[in-house]
Enzyme design. Structure first.
Site, PDB file in Angstrom:
ATOM      1  N   LYS A 197       0.886  -1.185   0.000  1.00 21.84           N
ATOM      2  CA  LYS A 197       0.000   0.000   0.000  1.00 21.84           C
ATOM      3  C   LYS A 197       0.909   1.215   0.000  1.00 21.84           C
ATOM      4  O   LYS A 197       1.440   1.620   1.030  1.00 21.84           O
ATOM      5  CB  LYS A 197      -0.889  -0.004   1.248  1.00 21.84           C
ATOM      6  CG  LYS A 197      -2.228   0.644   1.085  1.00 21.84           C
ATOM      7  CD  LYS A 197      -2.289   2.135   1.024  1.00 21.84           C
ATOM      8  CE  LYS A 197      -2.017   2.992   2.190  1.00 21.84           C
ATOM      9  NZ  LYS A 197      -1.764   4.397   1.731  1.00 21.84           N
ATOM     10  N   GLU A 273       8.496   1.105  11.556  1.00 14.93           N
ATOM     11  CA  GLU A 273       9.586   2.082  11.407  1.00 14.93           C
ATOM     12  C   GLU A 273       8.915   3.447  11.427  1.00 14.93           C
ATOM     13  O   GLU A 273       8.224   3.803  10.475  1.00 14.93           O
ATOM     14  CB  GLU A 273      10.307   1.895  10.064  1.00 14.93           C
ATOM     15  CG  GLU A 273      11.091   0.620   9.915  1.00 14.93           C
ATOM     16  CD  GLU A 273      12.424   0.641  10.624  1.00 14.93           C
ATOM     17  OE1 GLU A 273      12.714   1.593  11.375  1.00 14.93           O
ATOM     18  OE2 GLU A 273      13.188  -0.317  10.428  1.00 14.93           O
ATOM     19  N   CYS A 308      13.188  10.541   7.870  1.00  9.34           N
ATOM     20  CA  CYS A 308      12.916  10.079   9.247  1.00  9.34           C
ATOM     21  C   CYS A 308      14.125  10.291  10.146  1.00  9.34           C
ATOM     22  O   CYS A 308      13.982  10.646  11.312  1.00  9.34           O
ATOM     23  CB  CYS A 308      12.511   8.613   9.218  1.00  9.34           C
ATOM     24  SG  CYS A 308      13.697   7.575   8.352  1.00  9.34           S
ATOM     25  N   GLU A 407       8.549  16.236  15.614  1.00  6.74           N
ATOM     26  CA  GLU A 407       9.070  15.972  14.266  1.00  6.74           C
ATOM     27  C   GLU A 407       8.395  16.929  13.282  1.00  6.74           C
ATOM     28  O   GLU A 407       7.180  16.903  13.108  1.00  6.74           O
ATOM     29  CB  GLU A 407       8.784  14.521  13.858  1.00  6.74           C
ATOM     30  CG  GLU A 407       9.388  14.182  12.500  1.00  6.74           C
ATOM     31  CD  GLU A 407       9.060  12.764  12.034  1.00  6.74           C
ATOM     32  OE1 GLU A 407       7.901  12.345  12.125  1.00  6.74           O
ATOM     33  OE2 GLU A 407      10.000  12.077  11.569  1.00  6.74           O
TER      34      GLU A 407
HETATM   35  P1  NAD Z   1       1.893   8.494   7.591  1.00  4.32           P
HETATM   36  O1  NAD Z   1       1.991   7.753   8.873  1.00  4.32           O
HETATM   37  O2  NAD Z   1       0.914   9.594   7.485  1.00  4.32           O
HETATM   38  O3  NAD Z   1       1.545   7.498   6.385  1.00  4.32           O
HETATM   39  C1  NAD Z   1       2.339   6.361   6.119  1.00  4.32           C
HETATM   40  C2  NAD Z   1       1.484   5.329   5.400  1.00  4.32           C
HETATM   41  O4  NAD Z   1       0.457   4.903   6.296  1.00  4.32           O
HETATM   42  C3  NAD Z   1       0.773   5.875   4.153  1.00  4.32           C
HETATM   43  O5  NAD Z   1       0.754   4.883   3.167  1.00  4.32           O
HETATM   44  C4  NAD Z   1      -0.635   6.149   4.674  1.00  4.32           C
HETATM   45  O6  NAD Z   1      -1.618   6.108   3.676  1.00  4.32           O
HETATM   46  C5  NAD Z   1      -0.806   5.007   5.664  1.00  4.32           C
HETATM   47  N1  NAD Z   1      -1.836   5.251   6.694  1.00  4.32           N
HETATM   48  C6  NAD Z   1      -2.217   6.429   7.224  1.00  4.32           C
HETATM   49  N2  NAD Z   1      -3.217   6.241   8.113  1.00  4.32           N
HETATM   50  C7  NAD Z   1      -3.459   4.911   8.150  1.00  4.32           C
HETATM   51  C8  NAD Z   1      -4.378   4.092   8.862  1.00  4.32           C
HETATM   52  N3  NAD Z   1      -5.249   4.603   9.726  1.00  4.32           N
HETATM   53  N4  NAD Z   1      -4.342   2.754   8.654  1.00  4.32           N
HETATM   54  C9  NAD Z   1      -3.459   2.211   7.784  1.00  4.32           C
HETATM   55  N5  NAD Z   1      -2.585   2.937   7.059  1.00  4.32           N
HETATM   56  C10 NAD Z   1      -2.575   4.274   7.254  1.00  4.32           C
HETATM   57  O7  NAD Z   1       3.371   8.980   7.260  1.00  4.32           O
HETATM   58  P2  NAD Z   1       3.854   9.825   6.016  1.00  4.32           P
HETATM   59  O8  NAD Z   1       3.402  11.232   6.182  1.00  4.32           O
HETATM   60  O9  NAD Z   1       3.533   9.103   4.765  1.00  4.32           O
HETATM   61  O10 NAD Z   1       5.445   9.731   6.192  1.00  4.32           O
HETATM   62  C11 NAD Z   1       6.141  10.521   7.068  1.00  4.32           C
HETATM   63  C12 NAD Z   1       6.449   9.775   8.343  1.00  4.32           C
HETATM   64  O11 NAD Z   1       7.132   8.567   8.043  1.00  4.32           O
HETATM   65  C13 NAD Z   1       7.390  10.548   9.250  1.00  4.32           C
HETATM   66  O12 NAD Z   1       6.940  10.444  10.581  1.00  4.32           O
HETATM   67  C14 NAD Z   1       8.712   9.830   9.073  1.00  4.32           C
HETATM   68  O13 NAD Z   1       9.599   9.972  10.156  1.00  4.32           O
HETATM   69  C15 NAD Z   1       8.262   8.432   8.884  1.00  4.32           C
HETATM   70  N6  NAD Z   1       9.307   7.633   8.225  1.00  4.32           N
HETATM   71  C16 NAD Z   1      10.001   6.720   8.978  1.00  4.32           C
HETATM   72  C17 NAD Z   1      11.032   5.974   8.404  1.00  4.32           C
HETATM   73  C18 NAD Z   1      11.811   4.959   9.211  1.00  4.32           C
HETATM   74  O14 NAD Z   1      12.509   4.148   8.595  1.00  4.32           O
HETATM   75  N7  NAD Z   1      11.734   4.977  10.535  1.00  4.32           N
HETATM   76  C19 NAD Z   1      11.336   6.158   7.053  1.00  4.32           C
HETATM   77  C20 NAD Z   1      10.605   7.088   6.306  1.00  4.32           C
HETATM   78  C21 NAD Z   1       9.585   7.820   6.913  1.00  4.32           C
END
Ligand code: NAD
Length: 505
Positions: A197, A273, A308, A407
């Protein structure tokens, strides 16, 4: 174009982008070996944040699509064409996929750049990471052995490693294809069926990857892609009674929701993550402060700060702070945003209007809360268009300020001062997050002392984010659990089966 007809200049990339869009982008979900619209016909709009232009209307999947994909994934897993294929057979298919990705790397990189605004040179770097990750797991899967337990002679204890079943990989938009590869490569190598997804903000490269996976020979139902929103198709996958593992990269808030969904459904394994607010500690004994300042600026401004592990908290020993911050400002000046299609641009556009607003709002709060704005702070445009923010630096930040704790996920650096090693460690660890930390010093005793005290999944000593596929990546505290990359990531996608055989003696 280069001698081998590859894009090298801004004009080349613009021409390639125009021809890709003209040919038509794949916008349909990939379910059970077919490219299909969402069951209810819904679509979502993807926009190029560097220009504001609409790129495509992409299928917006929901619960019915999730159900169909989970059923196909389970059928494929039970049929065993992939899950019981000898590891060398899985290796061959995954290596073929890596080759296809290599052959299409410019197109894949461009899709990420158009979709989420990062510079194309940075997207090309992501492709190398994604392809390397796939090759690593493909190459390693037929070299891993099970165990024979040291039992008595009257028994044989075997420890087998087996795939989990159906894995749903939910990924973010900041490194669309690279985060995808980190998740799907070990999961597929281990023999699972994977449903991907992608983020609703960057689905295009994942959909192109689906056709390459089909061409590489991944059997029907083993790899599927469901574009759509988190609260619709993401939630449906997370609540499914027939998904065995959620492999997630994204925000801490959504990670917490996924754990709840697992508890409300079938106690599926949840591998997270999540976010970070990583400290970067600079001690006065550093030899080459110009180099350190360059890295400290790159640690936060790379990928527009949408990283991240961004080194968003710069902790500097007070005796050198003033001079050091000046050097960071000089480095930041060289990292201004530019057209993402220009290979010389260091930063690109913020992913969308909401993220642009969110970052600017944090900047306003930083000023209101009394931090000193030393650089940036205003929205910018390139040739009158796009959602850009220049490198922004605040000095005199404290733990009480939102910009010191939360963040931001944008190009905003918060500088703190410290007077002692103990104070530096206390400040570094005073965070809900624990994803990465940097440490700059020439004193090996201090390096080992401080490294052991930092509550962080990874510590970069005298570098920022130098890493490769062989070293695990992941966090502690609210930055998540488990590890991407390296052999250790296979542990997330497999389980141990103990077999006890009583022997006649
Ligand atoms: P997000 O949590 O908003 O979304 C991530 C994914 O989760 C997307 O595909 C989104 O559609 C899905 N999602 C959102 N709500 C959901 C729900 N209720 N149920 C299931 N899926 C759901 O994050 P983002 O804005 O896409 O990315 C930024 C975040 O990702 C930052 O916090 C960043 O630090 C983190 N990140 C972490 C790493 C790591 O390796 N630790 C790497 C990259 C990004």
């Amino acid at each position: 174009m280069s001698a081998d007809n590859q894009p090298t200049t801004r004009a080349d990339w613009q021409a390639l982008a125009a021809s890709l869009v003209e040919q038509g982008l794949e916008t349909r979900a990939y379910v059970d070996d077919a490219f299909v619209d969402a069951a209810d016909g819904a679509t979502l709009t993807t926009i190029n944040p560097a220009t504001g232009e609409t790129l495509a209307e992409v299928a917006s999947c929901d619960a019915a699509d999730a159900e169909a994909a989970v059923a196909a994934a389970r059928r494929a897993f039970d049929a065993g064409e992939w899950s019981r294929l000898a590891p060398a057979g899985r290796k061959a298919v995954l290596l073929r996929l890596a080759e296809l990705m290599e052959a299409h790397r410019h197109e894949l990189a461009l899709l990420d750049t158009l979709d989420m605004g990062k510079p194309v040179s940075s997207s090309l770097g992501d492709m190398a990471g994604a392809i390397g990750c796939l090759r690593h797991h493909a190459e390693s899967i037929d070299k891993l052995y099970g165990e024979v337990a040291p039992t008595g002679n009257d028994a044989l204890g075997l420890v087998l490693r087996e795939p989990l079943g159906v894995v749903a990989s939910i990924v973010p938009w900041n490194f669309p294809l690279m985060m995808t590869a980190w998740k799907i490569a070990p999961a597929l190598a281990a023999g699972n069926s994977v449903i991907l997804k992608p983020s609703e903000k960057s689905p295009l490269s994942a959909l192109r990857l689906a056709s390459l996976a089909r061409e590489a020979g991944l059997p029907r139902g083993v790899f599927q892609v469901l574009p759509g929103f988190g609260h619709t198709v993401g939630k449906a996958l997370a609540l499914s009674m027939d998904v065995d593992c959620l492999a997630f990269t994204g925000s801490t808030g959504v990670g917490k929701q996924l754990m709840q969904y697992a508890g409300q459904s079938n106690l599926k394994k949840v591998f997270l993550e999540c976010g970070g607010k990583s400290p970067n500690l600079v001690f006065a004994d550093c030899k080459d402060l110009d180099r350190v300042a360059e890295h400290a600026a790159g640690a936060i401004f790379h990928n527009q700060g949408e990283v991240c592990i961004a080194g968003s908290r710069l902790l500097v020993e007070n005796s050198i702070r003033e001079a050091f911050v000046d050097k960071v400002l000089a480095a930041a000046e060289r990292m201004q945003p530019g057209d993402p299609l220009d290979p010389d641009s260091f930063m690109g556009a913020m992913v969308d209007q909401a993220q642009h607003e969110r970052v600017l709002d944090y900047i306003r709060r930083g000023v209101e809360e009394g931090a000193t704005l030393r650089a940036g702070g205003e929205a910018a445009a390139i040739e009158g268009k796009g959602l850009f923010i220049p490198p922004t630096v605040f000095d005199g930040v404290t733990e009480a300020m939102a910009i010191g704790r939360e963040e931001i996920f944008g190009p905003v650096l918060s500088v703190f001062g410290f007077d002692s090693e103990d104070e530096a460690v206390r400040l570094a660890n005073d965070s809900d997050y624990g994803l990465a930390a940097g440490l700059w010093s020439q004193d090996i005793d201090r390096i080992m002392r401080v490294t052991r005290k930092l509550r962080s999944g990874q510590v970069f000593v005298n570098n920022w984010a130098d890493m490769d596929q062989t070293v695990p990546f992941g966090g502690v505290k609210q930055s998540g659990n488990g590890r991407d990359k390296s052999h250790h990531s296979l542990e997330e996608y497999s389980d141990l089966k103990s077999v006890w055989m009583t022997l006649a003696t």
